[in-house]
Enzyme design. Structure first.
Site, PDB file in Angstrom:
ATOM      1  N   PHE A  40     -17.256  -1.249  35.275  1.00 53.61           N
ATOM      2  CA  PHE A  40     -16.457  -0.978  34.062  1.00 53.61           C
ATOM      3  C   PHE A  40     -15.396  -2.082  33.969  1.00 53.61           C
ATOM      4  O   PHE A  40     -14.200  -1.810  33.913  1.00 53.61           O
ATOM      5  CB  PHE A  40     -15.788   0.402  34.122  1.00 53.61           C
ATOM      6  CG  PHE A  40     -16.729   1.545  34.392  1.00 53.61           C
ATOM      7  CD1 PHE A  40     -17.379   2.185  33.343  1.00 53.61           C
ATOM      8  CD2 PHE A  40     -16.977   1.981  35.692  1.00 53.61           C
ATOM      9  CE1 PHE A  40     -18.241   3.255  33.588  1.00 53.61           C
ATOM     10  CE2 PHE A  40     -17.836   3.038  35.940  1.00 53.61           C
ATOM     11  CZ  PHE A  40     -18.475   3.680  34.883  1.00 53.61           C
ATOM     12  N   ALA A 100     -23.078   1.449  33.658  1.00 55.86           N
ATOM     13  CA  ALA A 100     -22.684   1.390  35.071  1.00 55.86           C
ATOM     14  C   ALA A 100     -23.347   2.496  35.896  1.00 55.86           C
ATOM     15  O   ALA A 100     -23.663   2.277  37.069  1.00 55.86           O
ATOM     16  CB  ALA A 100     -21.165   1.483  35.191  1.00 55.86           C
ATOM     17  N   CYS A 138      -8.435   7.707  34.314  1.00 54.66           N
ATOM     18  CA  CYS A 138      -7.332   7.631  33.341  1.00 54.66           C
ATOM     19  C   CYS A 138      -7.382   8.829  32.390  1.00 54.66           C
ATOM     20  O   CYS A 138      -6.867   8.775  31.281  1.00 54.66           O
ATOM     21  CB  CYS A 138      -7.359   6.307  32.584  1.00 54.66           C
ATOM     22  SG  CYS A 138      -8.862   6.014  31.672  1.00 54.66           S
TER      23      CYS A 138
HETATM   24  N1  SAH Z   1     -10.955  -2.547  34.602  1.00 55.39           N
HETATM   25  C1  SAH Z   1     -10.601  -2.997  33.273  1.00 55.39           C
HETATM   26  C2  SAH Z   1     -10.490  -1.863  32.268  1.00 55.39           C
HETATM   27  C3  SAH Z   1     -11.741  -1.018  32.158  1.00 55.39           C
HETATM   28  S1  SAH Z   1     -11.753  -0.011  30.732  1.00 55.39           S
HETATM   29  C4  SAH Z   1      -9.287  -3.767  33.341  1.00 55.39           C
HETATM   30  O1  SAH Z   1      -8.542  -3.557  34.299  1.00 55.39           O
HETATM   31  O2  SAH Z   1      -9.016  -4.560  32.449  1.00 55.39           O
HETATM   32  C5  SAH Z   1     -13.339   0.688  30.841  1.00 55.39           C
HETATM   33  C6  SAH Z   1     -14.475  -0.239  30.428  1.00 55.39           C
HETATM   34  O3  SAH Z   1     -15.687   0.427  30.693  1.00 55.39           O
HETATM   35  C7  SAH Z   1     -14.498  -0.610  28.949  1.00 55.39           C
HETATM   36  O4  SAH Z   1     -14.529  -1.992  28.819  1.00 55.39           O
HETATM   37  C8  SAH Z   1     -15.811  -0.008  28.427  1.00 55.39           C
HETATM   38  O5  SAH Z   1     -16.461  -0.847  27.479  1.00 55.39           O
HETATM   39  C9  SAH Z   1     -16.624   0.084  29.680  1.00 55.39           C
HETATM   40  N2  SAH Z   1     -17.641   1.149  29.705  1.00 55.39           N
HETATM   41  C10 SAH Z   1     -17.552   2.386  29.180  1.00 55.39           C
HETATM   42  N3  SAH Z   1     -18.642   3.118  29.509  1.00 55.39           N
HETATM   43  C11 SAH Z   1     -19.424   2.305  30.283  1.00 55.39           C
HETATM   44  C12 SAH Z   1     -20.675   2.491  30.948  1.00 55.39           C
HETATM   45  N4  SAH Z   1     -21.317   3.669  30.900  1.00 55.39           N
HETATM   46  N5  SAH Z   1     -21.198   1.452  31.634  1.00 55.39           N
HETATM   47  C13 SAH Z   1     -20.527   0.260  31.707  1.00 55.39           C
HETATM   48  N6  SAH Z   1     -19.342   0.051  31.101  1.00 55.39           N
HETATM   49  C14 SAH Z   1     -18.801   1.056  30.398  1.00 55.39           C
END
Ligand code: SAH
Length: 396
Positions: free
Chosen positions: A223, A274, A334
């Protein structure tokens, strides 16, 4: 002064004196409150409780801004913003990126302001604050500097509250993109793109913490959004990083950031869900020295708690199985409905099922420019654990 009156039901004043949120079910009657306008909140005996901004549309119909009998005028906004900017690390001394004003936590429920180098980005989350934008911006500039201001209202709260979300320059325009420094790492921000106001500023301290732990290790950033964790890890001397992200825009920005920091050749980005990718990595016997799990909120409401807990358990279980002995897992939630205690319990269940013994190295939370108000528990929403696997699971 005469503002419209919102009268609480009997017995609802104790909570309203401590917490800024008033729900429709708390309200006996409202006389003359126009959508978005200031109301004086009184108890059932007409005693003053506070003053806030009213919106009859959502269930959360009034957010209190003050418990003093003072007008919500430009001088009030200037005072609130000056107080917010006096928190250490905020104000004109802040040169990189950081939060300047955070809604309830700074006594301005519904208003967020961030700084990205030479730009201020604001977000109005309520109709009332959207209506006050022209008072808030000068107040913000008075404290934070006369900088270009970008409005980055989000669609979902605007729909709920019934206002047109503003996205664009408030008056004079600034650069479309800036590069900000987060300790030793450079991150690009394109205004009007991406999540939040551009970056996950709440994770800044955790990004930096992880960068200091990743030396010589193989890192998995699941993520990853724009790969802030992976950039910190690689700049900190990690051997390789694998990033997982499902959003094409985030992946493009992640690629830019890895290149910007000169670490792209040690990184790989997998465009995938993910959940699936973690399972695949387990199947092929992959191992990592550091794993970051920073998913979006799985529980947006109380009713989604059970499904959310299952989701958190699933990814944590997979990640624990992917860690080498002595490996570190930085895992986050979160969702503010998932308490720190519940999150720890979910991780404990995951460890039991994964067959790993893990030590809690540290509890992690949001950066201090996202302050927590004791009386507003919703302000503590980012719960994280830094875990070290002391005994690996099957096949480890
Ligand atoms: N770690 C990052 C913030 C992550 S926010 C930082 O510190 O900047 C969560 C992210 O997960 C988002 O970009 C969203 O697009 C992604 N996301 C949401 N569901 C997901 C999934 N099932 N598989 C992969 N990515 C996903």
């Amino acid at each position: 002064m005469r503002t419209p009156i919102l009268r609480l039901k009997r017995g609802r004043e104790a909570r309203a004196r401590a917490h800024p949120w008033i729900f429709k079910g708390d309200v006996a009657d409202v006389s003359g409150g126009a959508p978005g306008a200031a109301v004086t909140v009184v108890d059932a005996g007409n005693r003053f409780v506070g003053r806030g901004l009213y919106n009859p549309r959502p269930a959360l119909c009034c957010r209190l801004l003050t418990w003093r009998d003072e007008p919500l005028d430009p001088a009030f906004f200037r005072r609130q913003i000056a107080t917010a900017l006096a928190l250490p690390g905020r104000g004109p001394a802040l040169s990189g990126a950081g939060r300047l004003v955070w809604s309830e936590a700074d006594g301005l429920a519904g208003f967020v302001a961030d700084r990205y180098g030479p730009i201020l980005v604001i977000q109005c989350l309520t109709l009332g604050m959207a209506a006050c934008r022209h008072e808030l911006v000068p107040a913000l500039r008075a404290g934070a500097g006369d900088l270009p201001v970008f409005s980055a209202d989000e669609a979902a709260p605007a729909r709920l509250e019934g206002f047109e979300p503003a996205r664009g320059w408030f008056d004079r325009s600034g650069p479309a993109r800036v590069i900000v420094e987060e300790a030793t790492v450079r991150l690009g921000v394109t205004f009007g793109e991406g999540h939040k106001t551009g970056l996950y500023l709440d994770q800044r301290d955790n990004h930096i913490r992880l960068g200091a732990l990743a030396h010589g290790r193989d890192v998995l950033d699941a993520f990853c959004y724009t790969a802030a964790f992976a950039c910190h890890a690689l700049v900190g001397g990690a051997r390789r990083a694998l990033c997982i992200e499902s959003s094409p825009e985030a992946i493009a920005a992640a690629r830019d950031n890895l290149t910007l920091n000169g670490v792209a050749e040690r990184a790989e980005i997998v465009a995938a869900n993910a959940f699936d990718e973690l399972r695949r990595l387990e199947r092929v016997g992959a191992r990592f020295g550091v794993i970051v799990l920073d998913p979006p909120p799985f529980a947006r409401g109380r009713q989604a708690l059970e499904a959310a807990a299952r989701g958190y358990k699933e990814i944590n279980l997979r990640a624990m199985r992917l860690l080498e002995p002595g490996g570190l897992l930085a895992t986050f939630s979160c969702s503010h409905h998932i308490s720190a205690a519940l999150f720890e319990e979910i991780c404990r269940d995951a460890a039991l099922d994964a067959g790993v013994r893990a030590r809690v190295v540290e509890t992690l939370t949001q950066s201090p420019d996202h302050p927590v108000l004791l009386t507003v528990p919703e302000t503590r929403y980012l719960n994280g654990l830094l875990l070290e696997v002391v005994q690996p699971g099957p096949g480890g």
